[in-house]
Design a protein around this motif. Structure first.
Motif, PDB file in Angstrom:
ATOM      1  N   LYS A   1       0.774  -1.249   0.050  1.00  0.00           N
ATOM      2  CA  LYS A   1      -0.045  -0.051  -0.007  1.00  0.00           C
ATOM      3  C   LYS A   1       0.883   1.035  -0.034  1.00  0.00           C
ATOM      4  N   CYS A   2       2.002   1.135   0.657  1.00  0.00           N
ATOM      5  CA  CYS A   2       2.874   2.414   0.729  1.00  0.00           C
ATOM      6  C   CYS A   2       3.901   2.504  -0.410  1.00  0.00           C
ATOM      7  N   GLY A   3       4.364   1.516  -0.950  1.00  0.00           N
ATOM      8  CA  GLY A   3       5.264   1.234  -1.872  1.00  0.00           C
ATOM      9  C   GLY A   3       6.581   0.764  -1.477  1.00  0.00           C
ATOM     10  N   PRO A   4       7.615   0.700  -2.306  1.00  0.00           N
ATOM     11  CA  PRO A   4       9.058  -0.291  -2.043  1.00  0.00           C
ATOM     12  C   PRO A   4       9.909   0.363  -1.089  1.00  0.00           C
ATOM     13  N   ILE A   5       9.493   1.466  -0.512  1.00  0.00           N
ATOM     14  CA  ILE A   5      10.399   2.149   0.617  1.00  0.00           C
ATOM     15  C   ILE A   5       9.278   2.607   1.738  1.00  0.00           C
ATOM     16  N   MET A   6       9.466   2.477   2.718  1.00  0.00           N
ATOM     17  CA  MET A   6       8.515   2.985   3.969  1.00  0.00           C
ATOM     18  C   MET A   6       9.298   3.502   4.978  1.00  0.00           C
ATOM     19  N   TYR A   7       8.775   4.646   5.556  1.00  0.00           N
ATOM     20  CA  TYR A   7       9.140   4.938   6.868  1.00  0.00           C
ATOM     21  C   TYR A   7       8.204   4.630   7.932  1.00  0.00           C
ATOM     22  N   LEU A   8       8.753   3.996   8.877  1.00  0.00           N
ATOM     23  CA  LEU A   8       7.901   3.820  10.201  1.00  0.00           C
ATOM     24  C   LEU A   8       8.765   4.122  11.345  1.00  0.00           C
ATOM     25  N   LYS A   9       8.043   4.476  12.279  1.00  0.00           N
ATOM     26  CA  LYS A   9       8.555   4.659  13.661  1.00  0.00           C
ATOM     27  C   LYS A   9       8.251   3.559  14.568  1.00  0.00           C
ATOM     28  N   LEU A  10       9.340   2.691  14.769  1.00  0.00           N
ATOM     29  CA  LEU A  10       9.210   1.547  15.755  1.00  0.00           C
ATOM     30  C   LEU A  10       9.533   1.703  17.145  1.00  0.00           C
ATOM     31  N   GLY A  11       8.600   2.121  18.041  1.00  0.00           N
ATOM     32  CA  GLY A  11       8.814   2.777  19.190  1.00  0.00           C
ATOM     33  C   GLY A  11       9.476   4.179  19.045  1.00  0.00           C
ATOM     34  N   LEU A  12      10.575   4.342  19.510  1.00  0.00           N
ATOM     35  CA  LEU A  12      11.047   5.990  19.181  1.00  0.00           C
ATOM     36  C   LEU A  12      12.123   5.794  18.225  1.00  0.00           C
ATOM     37  N   VAL A  13      12.408   4.537  17.683  1.00  0.00           N
ATOM     38  CA  VAL A  13      13.461   4.477  16.611  1.00  0.00           C
ATOM     39  C   VAL A  13      12.964   4.769  15.193  1.00  0.00           C
ATOM     40  N   PRO A  14      13.486   5.525  14.353  1.00  0.00           N
ATOM     41  CA  PRO A  14      13.157   5.826  12.942  1.00  0.00           C
ATOM     42  C   PRO A  14      13.685   4.511  12.083  1.00  0.00           C
ATOM     43  N   SER A  15      12.455   4.156  11.352  1.00  0.00           N
ATOM     44  CA  SER A  15      13.049   2.491  10.791  1.00  0.00           C
ATOM     45  C   SER A  15      12.672   2.894   9.215  1.00  0.00           C
ATOM     46  N   ILE A  16      13.346   2.062   8.508  1.00  0.00           N
ATOM     47  CA  ILE A  16      13.263   2.275   6.716  1.00  0.00           C
ATOM     48  C   ILE A  16      12.914   0.668   6.468  1.00  0.00           C
ATOM     49  N   ILE A  17      11.915   0.545   5.663  1.00  0.00           N
ATOM     50  CA  ILE A  17      11.492  -0.691   5.256  1.00  0.00           C
ATOM     51  C   ILE A  17      11.689  -0.886   3.804  1.00  0.00           C
ATOM     52  N   VAL A  18      12.517  -1.707   3.257  1.00  0.00           N
ATOM     53  CA  VAL A  18      12.815  -1.765   1.622  1.00  0.00           C
ATOM     54  C   VAL A  18      12.076  -2.971   1.313  1.00  0.00           C
ATOM     55  N   SER A  19      11.515  -3.122   0.301  1.00  0.00           N
ATOM     56  CA  SER A  19      10.977  -4.151  -0.337  1.00  0.00           C
ATOM     57  C   SER A  19      11.001  -4.239  -1.803  1.00  0.00           C
ATOM     58  N   SER A  20      12.075  -3.523  -2.651  1.00  0.00           N
ATOM     59  CA  SER A  20      12.280  -3.764  -3.991  1.00  0.00           C
ATOM     60  C   SER A  20      13.867  -3.902  -4.072  1.00  0.00           C
ATOM     61  N   PRO A  21      14.092  -4.712  -5.342  1.00  0.00           N
ATOM     62  CA  PRO A  21      15.528  -4.725  -5.576  1.00  0.00           C
ATOM     63  C   PRO A  21      16.332  -3.597  -5.889  1.00  0.00           C
ATOM     64  N   GLU A  22      15.522  -2.356  -6.589  1.00  0.00           N
ATOM     65  CA  GLU A  22      16.185  -1.210  -6.687  1.00  0.00           C
ATOM     66  C   GLU A  22      16.344  -0.434  -5.476  1.00  0.00           C
ATOM     67  N   MET A  23      15.383  -0.247  -4.549  1.00  0.00           N
ATOM     68  CA  MET A  23      15.766   0.131  -3.169  1.00  0.00           C
ATOM     69  C   MET A  23      16.941  -0.482  -2.243  1.00  0.00           C
ATOM     70  N   ALA A  24      16.889  -1.774  -2.423  1.00  0.00           N
ATOM     71  CA  ALA A  24      17.587  -2.719  -1.843  1.00  0.00           C
ATOM     72  C   ALA A  24      19.180  -2.448  -2.241  1.00  0.00           C
ATOM     73  N   LYS A  25      19.350  -2.110  -3.687  1.00  0.00           N
ATOM     74  CA  LYS A  25      20.896  -1.893  -4.100  1.00  0.00           C
ATOM     75  C   LYS A  25      21.228  -0.387  -3.785  1.00  0.00           C
TER      76      LYS A  25
END
Length: 483
Positions: A44-68
């Protein structure tokens, strides 16, 4: 705010699934099976997301391009690991391999890759793998004689555990029926319990460093971690003392590590024990991958038949598969790739941490962000793979795609500066046990039992129900006598 109106702030952060709750952040959106929760959010958000997990900024990557972009183009920025409780409490206060990138980490990785994990060194330990293979065969042959089911997870776990501890410490701890002395059993059990605890929620992993000391009392896992560490340390210290007194001419990995850290006293010994623990913990994924491969093949008998036909042609009926055969087994290699695509043992890889701000996909990534690569989501993305949920090794025939970190659509071992250093040994071990299981036996489910391919994220991405199977020898009994 719905997913259609994705929230961003003035710093041009990646898309985020709505507002973060104070102190909790987006943790309420991440279920027990985090790989699936994050896959659904990324759809729903796309191949790169920003989440705040507790107080820690987190980046979730789910495509080859973003992983590279993250692992190669920004490899130095993401060369460190975030704070993990297991590294502190089981890893001797984070002196092992999985720590912040720096001179100590580079020194450890150099010792591992130059002194231990070269092709020559891996080849020199082929006798260990062959000996453990022979013991596994004895278990299977006895079970076949009794027409009894085999717990394949237990068999594979024992095989990989003994193979790696023999190489690391010149010690194997379990016999044909997985029975060892009391201390060995406690040690092995503590390793698995540490892995199970590591992936649970720990509040200290989701707050800044200055708050951890105040919040430790809220985590019931910490006393358990400490007890497990006591068991592991007592066992490893005993083995270490034996090595210090030994005069063997052939050196194992513990001997090499002790030589490198002998000038550093007890602190150096803690480094040795931490690295040994890291490598044993990592070896668990080899057995997990083999179980997934066998489960997929049993659910896809035509694929298993093709693999056995190839093995018959290349190896023949009068011997077992040898390591020199691997390069000739194209379809078998495709099965390993397809297993790693569909069922990666580490579905989110090991997280990384940014030592500096950078950009991925044009978005601002703050310093101190935790990076998660969702290999599970990439492996099931219809934009990358045709029929993504189908087990279809043919997709890799004639393809140059490998699993060694250069093709970012398939990176089960990671990529870049922090690629898994044990990958060459893990792959060699996986290829040996899996190829010989297929070549040596015919397999079937236990009659009357129903098996699914449902997964669960525990010590790794596991089959929810351990695989129990019936094995029938395919060759004359003298073929199975390795030692």
């Amino acid at each position: 705010m719905g997913f259609s109106a994705l929230w961003r702030n003035n710093n041009n952060l990646p898309p985020s699934p709505g507002w973060a709750i104070p102190l909790v952040g987006h943790l309420y959106l991440v279920g027990m099976q985090a790989h699936r929760s994050l896959q659904a959010l990324s759809q729903k958000c796309g191949p790169i997301m920003y989440l705040k997990l507790g107080l820690v900024p987190s980046i979730i990557v789910s495509s080859p391009e973003m992983a590279k972009e993250a692992l190669k183009d920004n490899g130095l920025a993401f060369a460190s690991r975030p704070y993990l409780l297991i590294n502190e409490l089981v890893g001797y206060n984070s002196v092992g391999i999985g720590i912040r990138y720096g001179e100590h980490t580079k020194r450890l990785r150099k010792i591992c890759t130059v002194e231990f994990l070269t092709t020559q060194r891996i080849n020199s330990f082929s006798w260990v793998r062959s000996e453990e293979l022979s013991r596994a065969f004895r278990v299977l042959l006895k079970s076949s004689e009794r027409k009894a089911a085999v717990n394949l997870r237990e068999l594979l776990s024992t095989f990989t555990f003994n193979a790696v501890t023999e190489i690391l410490m010149s010690r194997r701890f379990f016999g044909d029926a997985s029975k060892g002395d009391a201390d060995s059993i406690k040690f092995r059990r503590s390793i698995h319990q540490s892995l199970s605890l590591a992936i649970k929620f720990h509040i200290t992993e989701f707050v800044p460093a200055y708050l951890r000391g105040f919040l430790e009392w809220l985590d019931p896992s910490i006393p358990h971690f400490k007890k497990l560490h006591e068991i592991q340390d007592r066992f490893l210290q005993k083995v270490l003392e034996e090595h210090k007194e030994s005069r063997q001419s052939t050196k194992d990995f513990m001997d090499i590590m002790l030589e490198n850290f002998k000038e550093e006293g007890s602190g150096g010994e803690n480094v040795v024990k931490a690295v040994i623990t890291d490598l044993i913990l990592a070896s668990d994924s080899t057995g997990v991958a083999a179980e997934w491969a066998m489960a997929q093949l049993l659910h896809n008998p035509s694929v298993m038949e093709k693999a056995q036909i190839e093995l018959n042609l290349v190896v023949g009926p009068n011997r077992l598969v040898e390591e020199s055969d691997f390069s000739k087994l194209e379809y078998f290699q495709a099965i390993i790739k397809e297993t790693m695509r569909l069922c990666p043992p580490g579905p989110l890889l090991i997280p990384r941490s940014s030592d500096e701000a950078c950009k991925i996909g044009g978005y601002h990534i703050p310093k101190g962000s935790t990076l998660f690569i969702n290999a599970f989501a990439m492996g099931r993305d219809p934009r990358i793979w045709e029929h993504p949920t189908k087990f279809m090794p043919e997709r890799f025939l004639g393809s140059s795609t490998d699993i060694k970190g250069q093709h970012f659509e398939l990176i089960p071992f990671g990529s870049g500066r922090r690629i898994c250093p044990g990958m060459p040994l893990g792959l060699r071990t996986l290829q040996l046990i899996l190829s010989n299981l297929l070549h040596g036996f015919d397999w079937s489910f236990v009659q009357g039992k129903v098996y699914t391919l449902e997964d669960t994220f525990e010590t790794a991405l596991l089959l929810k129900t351990p695989l129990e199977v019936m094995a029938t020898p395919r060759h004359s009994l003298d073929v199975y006598k390795v030692f």
